[in-house]
Design an enzyme around this catalytic site. Structure first.
Site, short mmCIF file in Angstrom:
data_model
loop_
_atom_site.label_atom_id
_atom_site.label_comp_id
_atom_site.label_asym_id
_atom_site.label_seq_id
_atom_site.Cartn_x
_atom_site.Cartn_y
_atom_site.Cartn_z
N GLU A 165 0.80 -1.23 0.00
CA GLU A 165 0.00 0.00 0.00
C GLU A 165 0.83 1.28 0.00
O GLU A 165 0.78 2.08 0.95
CB GLU A 165 -0.96 0.00 1.20
CG GLU A 165 -1.96 -1.15 1.14
CD GLU A 165 -3.04 -1.06 2.21
OE1 GLU A 165 -2.94 -0.23 3.13
OE2 GLU A 165 -4.01 -1.85 2.12
N GLU A 343 -5.23 -8.89 0.62
CA GLU A 343 -5.87 -8.64 1.91
C GLU A 343 -7.36 -8.40 1.71
O GLU A 343 -7.75 -7.68 0.80
CB GLU A 343 -5.35 -7.35 2.59
CG GLU A 343 -3.98 -7.44 3.17
CD GLU A 343 -3.53 -6.13 3.83
OE1 GLU A 343 -4.37 -5.35 4.31
OE2 GLU A 343 -2.30 -5.90 3.84
C1 FCB Z 1 -4.24 -2.48 5.49
C2 FCB Z 1 -2.83 -2.77 5.99
C3 FCB Z 1 -2.78 -3.81 7.07
C4 FCB Z 1 -3.90 -3.66 8.06
C5 FCB Z 1 -5.23 -3.62 7.33
C6 FCB Z 1 -6.42 -3.52 8.24
O1 FCB Z 1 -4.31 -1.19 5.02
O2 FCB Z 1 -2.04 -3.20 4.92
O3 FCB Z 1 -1.51 -3.73 7.70
O4 FCB Z 1 -3.69 -2.56 8.84
O5 FCB Z 1 -5.25 -2.53 6.46
#
Ligand code: FCB
Length: 435
Positions: A165, A343
């Protein structure tokens, strides 16, 4: 539920990051998050990641948990200051390397594929003292660090995520001041920071390729800005695409096309764009929510969700369609070879009941609806190759400290006891049904 079928290679896993779970800070160099967390008011509950989930000492137990969940993949990050306490080759730590060697071996012994993130926000403080990501040299230091890690692990690790990110680093760390290193910079500086992060991504991708050869699968994990058309009218759909382009082109054009869109030019040196557009084996999509867009006289406008809309404890709206639209738009516009959901997940108010169990039906409903939308896009042609849920266990959620529980495994911090939540069993069964 419609039957989902995927092949054996499909990755089903969990994701974590080093800072959020490892603890054992005394064994590594200082990172920008250690420094940031010391400033009063920066972390919601005033907590630190000094122990976190104590994963550094309990990793064997955590790998056993992953195996019990019946997963075949695990994404973790390597802490830069654990390998290079001052961020340079001068301060190499064999003990640091040794930890990740053992973690990788433990995963492989259980048949779990390791996916390694090289930068999950842990910049060594000594590099921050030299300007951090405002300083172009940091990208070079990251390239060196990436080579060291790839040299140590690439005989067993074949999946690499360069930077996690980069947008969040720029927006929360350098624009809004709510993540480390906590700046509030002007747009021109932000563009330069973004460029250095993109450069770092490209340099790391090349370094890993050089150390590990053609078999390596290399990508990044990006929280693409997801837009959902408010209606299926042609106007709203076109307005949504314009909004999508405006937010995503400054990041995705350089990566996929080697150019910056007009009006968002940082200072670029010869060769940079070639490095940044080094071909990716996969694009990693981190997906949590999205915004709705409709046509308006000013081309487009956002349509907020009502306050009564279901939300997680992060305050993020629950919008399963964001997975579908996120995947489809990326596929339509940039055609990545493969897309991995690096994620997705949700924080809810989980508690241990009188029988010592943690029931989290909201998380199950969340995951079921998000995955359904992912498989809908896959059916329509998106090359989705895996899903990694955030997160294996509750952990230190950056500026929110320990107030957010994202885990499929509950962590009782005072005792460090792990309790798999009902969603953990649900996820295992969900995967089984696809085989
Ligand atoms: C993302 C991050 C991860 C965690 C999730 C909830 O932005 O990559 O580390 O904090 O959100």
């Amino acid at each position: 539920m419609e039957k989902v079928e995927v092949n054996k290679k499909f990755l089903w896993g969990m994701a974590t990051s080093a800072y959020q779970i490892e603890g054992a800070v005394e064994g590594r160099g200082e990172s920008i998050w250690d420094r940031f967390a010391q400033r009063p008011g920066n972390i919601l509950d005033g907590s630190r990641a000094t122990i976190a989930c104590d994963h550094f000492r309990r990793f064997q137990e955590d790998v056993a948990l992953l195996a019990d969940l019946g997963l075949n993949a695990y994404r973790f990050s390597v802490s830069w200051p654990r390998i290079q306490p001052d961020g340079t080759a001068r301060s190499h730590s064999e003990r640091g390397i040794d930890f990740y060697n053992k973690l990788v071996d433990a995963l492989l012994s259980k048949g779990i594929i390791p996916l390694v993130t090289l930068y999950h926000w842990e910049l060594p403080q000594s590099l921050e003292d030299l300007g951090g990501w405002k300083n172009r040299d940091t990208a070079r230091r990251f390239e060196e660090f990436s080579s060291v890690v790839a040299r140590a692990l690439s005989d067993r690790v074949h999946h690499w995520i360069t930077v996690n990110e980069p947008r969040v680093v720029v927006e929360l760390g350098y624009r809004d001041g709510i993540h480390a290193p906590g700046y509030r910079e002007k747009p021109a500086t932000l563009r330069q920071v973004a460029h250095h992060l993109l450069l770092a991504h490209g340099l790391a991708a090349r370094a890993v390729r050089q150390e590990s050869g053609q078999s390596a699968q290399i990508g990044l994990a990006d929280n693409c800005a997801i837009k959902i058309p408010f209606s299926s009218s042609l106007e709203d759909v076109a307005a949504t695409r314009s909004a999508w382009r405006q937010d995503n082109e400054p990041w995705l054009d350089p990566i996929f096309k080697g150019v910056y869109p007009q009006d968002s030019h940082p200072a670029v040196m010869a060769g940079d764009m070639n490095v940044i557009s080094t071909p990716l084996d996969f694009y990693g999509l981190n997906v949590y929510h999205g915004v709705r867009v409709r046509a308006s006289p000013a081309k487009w406008e956002l349509v907020n969700f009502p306050t009564s809309h279901p939300r997680t404890t992060m305050g993020w709206p629950v919008v399963p369609e964001c997975v579908y639209h996120g995947l489809m738009d990326l596929h339509d516009v940039y055609h990545p070879r493969s897309i991995l959901m690096t994620e997705t997940g949700a924080a809810f108010r989980d508690t241990v009941d009188s029988r010592g169990k943690v029931h989290d039906p909201d998380r199950i409903a969340f995951l079921e609806s998000y995955l359904t939308q992912g498989f809908r896009a896959k059916k329509e042609g998106v090359p989705l190759t895996g899903v990694l849920v955030w997160s294996l266990m509750d952990n230190f959620e950056w500026e929110r400290g320990y107030t957010q529980r994202f885990g499929l495994v509950y962590v009782d911090y005072p005792t460090q006891r792990r309790i798999p939540k009902s969603s953990a069993r649900w996820f295992r069964d969900y995967r089984r049904k696809t085989q």
